[in-house]
Write a protein that holds these residues in place. Structure first.
Motif, short mmCIF file in Angstrom:
data_model
loop_
_atom_site.label_atom_id
_atom_site.label_comp_id
_atom_site.label_asym_id
_atom_site.label_seq_id
_atom_site.Cartn_x
_atom_site.Cartn_y
_atom_site.Cartn_z
N LYS A 96 2.51 12.21 8.64
CA LYS A 96 1.82 13.22 7.83
C LYS A 96 1.49 12.67 6.45
O LYS A 96 0.43 12.93 5.89
CB LYS A 96 2.69 14.46 7.67
N ALA A 97 2.42 11.89 5.90
CA ALA A 97 2.25 11.41 4.53
C ALA A 97 1.29 10.24 4.43
O ALA A 97 0.48 10.17 3.51
CB ALA A 97 3.61 11.02 3.94
N ILE A 98 1.36 9.29 5.35
CA ILE A 98 0.53 8.09 5.17
C ILE A 98 -0.68 8.05 6.11
O ILE A 98 -1.51 7.15 6.01
CB ILE A 98 1.34 6.77 5.23
N GLY A 99 -0.78 9.01 7.00
CA GLY A 99 -2.00 9.14 7.79
C GLY A 99 -2.00 8.34 9.08
O GLY A 99 -1.23 7.44 9.26
N GLN A 159 0.48 4.36 -11.50
CA GLN A 159 -0.76 3.67 -11.89
C GLN A 159 -1.81 3.75 -10.78
O GLN A 159 -2.89 3.17 -10.89
CB GLN A 159 -0.46 2.19 -12.19
N GLY A 160 -1.46 4.44 -9.71
CA GLY A 160 -2.41 4.64 -8.61
C GLY A 160 -2.57 3.42 -7.72
O GLY A 160 -3.54 3.31 -6.98
N LYS A 161 -1.60 2.50 -7.77
CA LYS A 161 -1.76 1.25 -7.03
C LYS A 161 -1.12 1.26 -5.64
O LYS A 161 -1.36 0.37 -4.84
CB LYS A 161 -1.22 0.09 -7.85
N LEU A 162 -0.30 2.24 -5.39
CA LEU A 162 0.27 2.41 -4.05
C LEU A 162 0.71 3.86 -3.91
O LEU A 162 0.77 4.60 -4.89
CB LEU A 162 1.44 1.44 -3.82
N TYR A 210 8.86 0.96 -8.21
CA TYR A 210 7.66 1.28 -7.41
C TYR A 210 7.09 2.65 -7.77
O TYR A 210 5.91 2.89 -7.57
CB TYR A 210 7.96 1.14 -5.91
N GLY A 211 7.96 3.52 -8.30
CA GLY A 211 7.47 4.80 -8.79
C GLY A 211 6.44 4.59 -9.90
O GLY A 211 5.40 5.25 -9.94
N ASP A 246 0.83 -1.21 0.00
CA ASP A 246 0.00 0.00 0.00
C ASP A 246 0.86 1.26 0.00
O ASP A 246 0.52 2.24 -0.64
CB ASP A 246 -0.90 0.03 1.25
N HIS A 247 1.92 1.25 0.79
CA HIS A 247 2.74 2.45 0.94
C HIS A 247 4.23 2.10 0.85
O HIS A 247 4.70 1.25 1.61
CB HIS A 247 2.52 3.11 2.31
N VAL A 248 4.94 2.78 -0.04
CA VAL A 248 6.40 2.66 -0.07
C VAL A 248 6.98 3.93 0.57
O VAL A 248 6.60 5.05 0.21
CB VAL A 248 6.95 2.50 -1.50
N ILE A 249 7.87 3.73 1.53
CA ILE A 249 8.52 4.84 2.23
C ILE A 249 10.00 4.79 1.90
O ILE A 249 10.71 3.86 2.31
CB ILE A 249 8.31 4.69 3.75
N GLU A 250 10.46 5.76 1.12
CA GLU A 250 11.90 5.82 0.81
C GLU A 250 12.57 6.78 1.77
O GLU A 250 12.10 7.90 1.97
CB GLU A 250 12.12 6.29 -0.64
#
Ligand code: ADP
Ligand code: ADP
Ligand code: ADP
Length: 214
Positions: A211-214, A188-191, A182-183, A104-108
């Motif tokens: 802040k970014a992922i809630g 494509q709106g998938k993550l 992953y970018g 769901d979320h990639v955090i770099e």
């Protein structure tokens, strides 16, 4: 919630993983911690992995993919998980996708190489839990002791400077391509894909993540 941490060795993935686990109530899947536990237990897998890890190289995709799939199949991962140190190569990412394990979320977390080299010389870890400290930036309450158990902290054998430089080289070569990988999935709106400046304080990075992922 399925979260993945992406960043160079020493970028602060394990440190933020401690925070994210508590905040979002998801288990951490750290392939590095799993491998070190296998080394410590002296299992055949551990014996195979030790030499490779000490040399700062990556263990085989097959071995790692099997390990992670087995872990994700466990009950506590049903509601989500936090991947720390995996996937680290395109074949590992492809294997996840082929198994239908979507993120769901990639955090770099981004930190320049020279800063990484400085950080690693001060890293101390609690072998039992994987909790991580830094002698200057994130010191334990009692010098040389884990905050929770009071047990001794250790220096990782692969944190020696020449090995760190080798690991950074491998990161740029084999793991960095996942930024683009992953970018594209994010486009494509998938993550969601978010990049954070990892040179900020530990607390500021955590705050930016929330802040970014809630
Ligand atoms: P760091 O936190 O410093 O990036 P890790 O604890 O994630 O390091 O990994 C330590 C070592 O374990 C790596 O250098 C590599 O040898 C092995 N390893 C961990 N995760 C993977 C992976 N996904 N693929 C291949 N090797 C891995
Ligand atoms: P296709 O339609 O060709 O099966 P997609 O367009 O769904 O593939 O996605 C492109 C690639 O990204 C595929 O390899 C897919 O499995 C992978 N992928 C799609 N969504 C995610 C996600 N949320 N997390 C990880 N990988 C994903
Ligand atoms: P990774 O899991 O990405 O290899 P760690 O979380 O183990 O990275 O962090 C590497 C070292 O840097 C540790 O000693 C840790 O205490 C320290 N560290 C982590 N985040 C920060 C930060 N934002 N500022 C300064 N030092 C940090």
């Amino acid at each position: 919630m399925r979260i993945m941490l992406l960043g160079a060795p020493g970028a602060g993935k394990g440190t933020q993983a401690q925070f994210i686990m508590e905040k979002y109530g998801v288990p951490q899947i750290s392939t590095g911690d799993m491998l070190r536990a296998a080394v410590k237990a002296g299992t055949p897998l551990g014996l195979e992995a030790k030499k490779v890890m000490d040399a700062g190289q990556l263990v085989s995709d097959e071995l790692i993919i099997g390990l992670v799939k087995e872990r994700i199949a466990q009950d506590d991962c049903a509601k989500g998980f936090l991947l720390d140190g995996f996937p680290r190569t395109i074949p590992q990412a492809d294997a996840m996708a082929a198994s239908g394990i979507d993120i769901d979320h990639v955090i770099e977390i981004d930190v320049p190489d020279e800063e990484i080299v400085k950080r690693m010389s001060g890293r101390r870890v609690h072998p039992g839990s994987g909790r991580v400290y830094h002698i200057v930036y994130n010191p334990p309450k009692v010098e040389g002791k884990d905050d929770v158990t009071g047990e001794d902290l250790a220096i990782r054998p692969d944190d020696e400077e020449s090995t760190v430089r080798k690991r950074l080289g491998i990161y740029h070569e084999q793991t960095k391509p996942l930024v683009e990988y992953y970018g594209k999935v994010a486009e494509q709106g998938k993550l969601t894909y978010n990049k954070f400046d990892g040179t900020q304080s530990v607390g500021d990075v955590s705050e930016a993540i929330v802040k970014a992922i809630g």
